[in-house]
Design a protein around this motif. Structure first.
Motif, PDB file in Angstrom:
ATOM      1  N   MET A   1       0.953   4.186  -2.808  1.00  0.00           N
ATOM      2  CA  MET A   1       0.755   5.598  -2.455  1.00  0.00           C
ATOM      3  C   MET A   1       1.904   6.447  -2.993  1.00  0.00           C
ATOM      4  O   MET A   1       1.683   7.545  -3.519  1.00  0.00           O
ATOM      5  CB  MET A   1       0.637   5.756  -0.938  1.00  0.00           C
TER       6      MET A   1
ATOM      7  N   LYS B   1       0.836  -1.201   0.000  1.00  0.00           N
ATOM      8  CA  LYS B   1       0.000   0.000   0.000  1.00  0.00           C
ATOM      9  C   LYS B   1       0.871   1.252   0.000  1.00  0.00           C
ATOM     10  O   LYS B   1       0.591   2.217  -0.720  1.00  0.00           O
ATOM     11  CB  LYS B   1      -0.923  -0.012   1.221  1.00  0.00           C
ATOM     12  N   SER B   2       1.947   1.245   0.769  1.00  0.00           N
ATOM     13  CA  SER B   2       2.819   2.424   0.812  1.00  0.00           C
ATOM     14  C   SER B   2       3.521   2.632  -0.533  1.00  0.00           C
ATOM     15  O   SER B   2       3.703   3.776  -0.967  1.00  0.00           O
ATOM     16  CB  SER B   2       3.848   2.295   1.941  1.00  0.00           C
TER      17      SER B   2
END
Length: 106
Positions: A44, A40-41
């Motif tokens: 992002m 997820k990071s």
């Protein structure tokens, strides 16, 4: 799993070979997953990078639009001046021609 293979008639060497192959496939699959999937990071971070790139592209396009508009405006004024000069030259030629016609008709 070893017991199941041995009870199915596998020798201890065959059991070891099958387990080694399964471990190799499992590790290979994990490596492929790590290389192809993103956290997820990471997603992002990529999204933020794309947003920054789009903002840069947007500002560059705006600069190009302004430059194009300025260039078109300048070109329009140049064409307008040339048209005015041609109109004036046409009027002058017409006046000369009319004057010549009057002189020749007298």
């Amino acid at each position: 799993m070893c017991r199941e293979l041995e009870s199915g008639g596998f020798t201890p060497q065959q059991v070891d070979a099958v387990l080694a192959a399964l471990i190799k496939v499992s590790r290979s699959y994990e490596q492929v997953n790590r290389e192809t999937y993103a956290t997820k990071s990471e997603l992002m971070e990529r999204m933020l990078n794309h947003k920054a790139e789009f903002a840069t592209l947007r500002s560059e396009l705006q600069l190009l639009e302004k430059a194009d508009f300025k260039m078109l405006k300048t070109e329009y004024f140049n064409v307008d001046r040339r048209v005015e000069a041609l109109v004036e030259a046409g009027k002058a030629n017409s006046a000369k021609y009319n004057a010549q016609l009057q002189v020749s008709s007298e």
